[in-house]
Design a protein around this motif. Structure first.
Motif, PDB file in Angstrom:
ATOM      1  N   ARG A 183      26.442 -19.664 -47.860  1.00 49.10           N
ATOM      2  CA  ARG A 183      27.308 -20.468 -46.979  1.00 49.10           C
ATOM      3  C   ARG A 183      26.438 -21.522 -46.322  1.00 49.10           C
ATOM      4  N   GLU A 184      26.783 -22.786 -46.550  1.00 48.76           N
ATOM      5  CA  GLU A 184      26.005 -23.879 -45.960  1.00 48.76           C
ATOM      6  C   GLU A 184      26.880 -24.653 -44.986  1.00 48.76           C
ATOM      7  N   HIS A 185      26.381 -24.758 -43.764  1.00 49.10           N
ATOM      8  CA  HIS A 185      27.084 -25.503 -42.714  1.00 49.10           C
ATOM      9  C   HIS A 185      26.426 -26.861 -42.568  1.00 49.10           C
ATOM     10  N   ARG A 201      34.567 -25.792 -50.660  1.00 53.12           N
ATOM     11  CA  ARG A 201      34.883 -25.564 -49.255  1.00 53.12           C
ATOM     12  C   ARG A 201      35.975 -24.505 -49.158  1.00 53.12           C
ATOM     13  N   PRO A 240      33.453 -30.548 -38.763  1.00 52.62           N
ATOM     14  CA  PRO A 240      32.505 -29.613 -39.376  1.00 52.62           C
ATOM     15  C   PRO A 240      32.808 -29.405 -40.861  1.00 52.62           C
ATOM     16  N   LYS A 241      31.769 -29.208 -41.628  1.00 51.75           N
ATOM     17  CA  LYS A 241      31.921 -28.969 -43.062  1.00 51.75           C
ATOM     18  C   LYS A 241      31.113 -27.732 -43.433  1.00 51.75           C
ATOM     19  N   VAL A 242      31.767 -26.813 -44.137  1.00 45.38           N
ATOM     20  CA  VAL A 242      31.106 -25.610 -44.639  1.00 45.38           C
ATOM     21  C   VAL A 242      31.388 -25.535 -46.131  1.00 45.38           C
TER      22      VAL A 242
END
Length: 119
Positions: free
Chosen positions: A68-70, A37, A76-78
């Motif tokens: 990049r994964e949302h 992250r 929120p987590k990326v």
């Protein structure tokens, strides 16, 4: 992701266009360990500013090196990870890292002469 004015002169020119800058190679190294992250990367590279980290990650993403994964959750987590393209770049950089490790004592000893403005 630079504003190139013409084609690449050679393969090294193309590679340096992707990894150029102080932080990109270190980001590749950090992401080779595992997906991370933003905050984890910030802790891994404490001298990088948030602005520069964001910029470098965006450029690596645009070049297809970083994914990049949302995750749609609260909060929120990326998460950032290397693509297969990025993994192949990291493999190509391994000999450069080995050279650096082999010569680190010399490079540290001569740093003030090579970088007098920073000494």
């Amino acid at each position: 992701m630079s504003a190139r004015k013409g084609p690449y002169e050679c393969g090294l020119d193309a590679a340096v266009d992707v990894i150029g800058g102080k932080w990109k190679v270190l980001l590749l190294w950090a992401l080779a360990e595992r997906p991370q992250r933003f905050g984890e990367l910030r802790r891994e590279l404490p001298k990088i500013s948030e602005k520069v980290l964001t910029q470098q990650l965006r450029e690596l993403e645009a070049d297809g090196i970083v994914h990049r994964e949302h995750f749609p959750q609260v909060p929120p987590k990326v998460e950032y990870s290397l693509t297969d393209f990025g993994l192949s770049l990291n493999e190509a950089l391994a000999p450069l890292g080995a050279w650096g490790r082999a010569h680190i004592a010399h490079l540290e000893a001569t740093y003030p002469q090579r970088h007098p403005a920073e000494a």
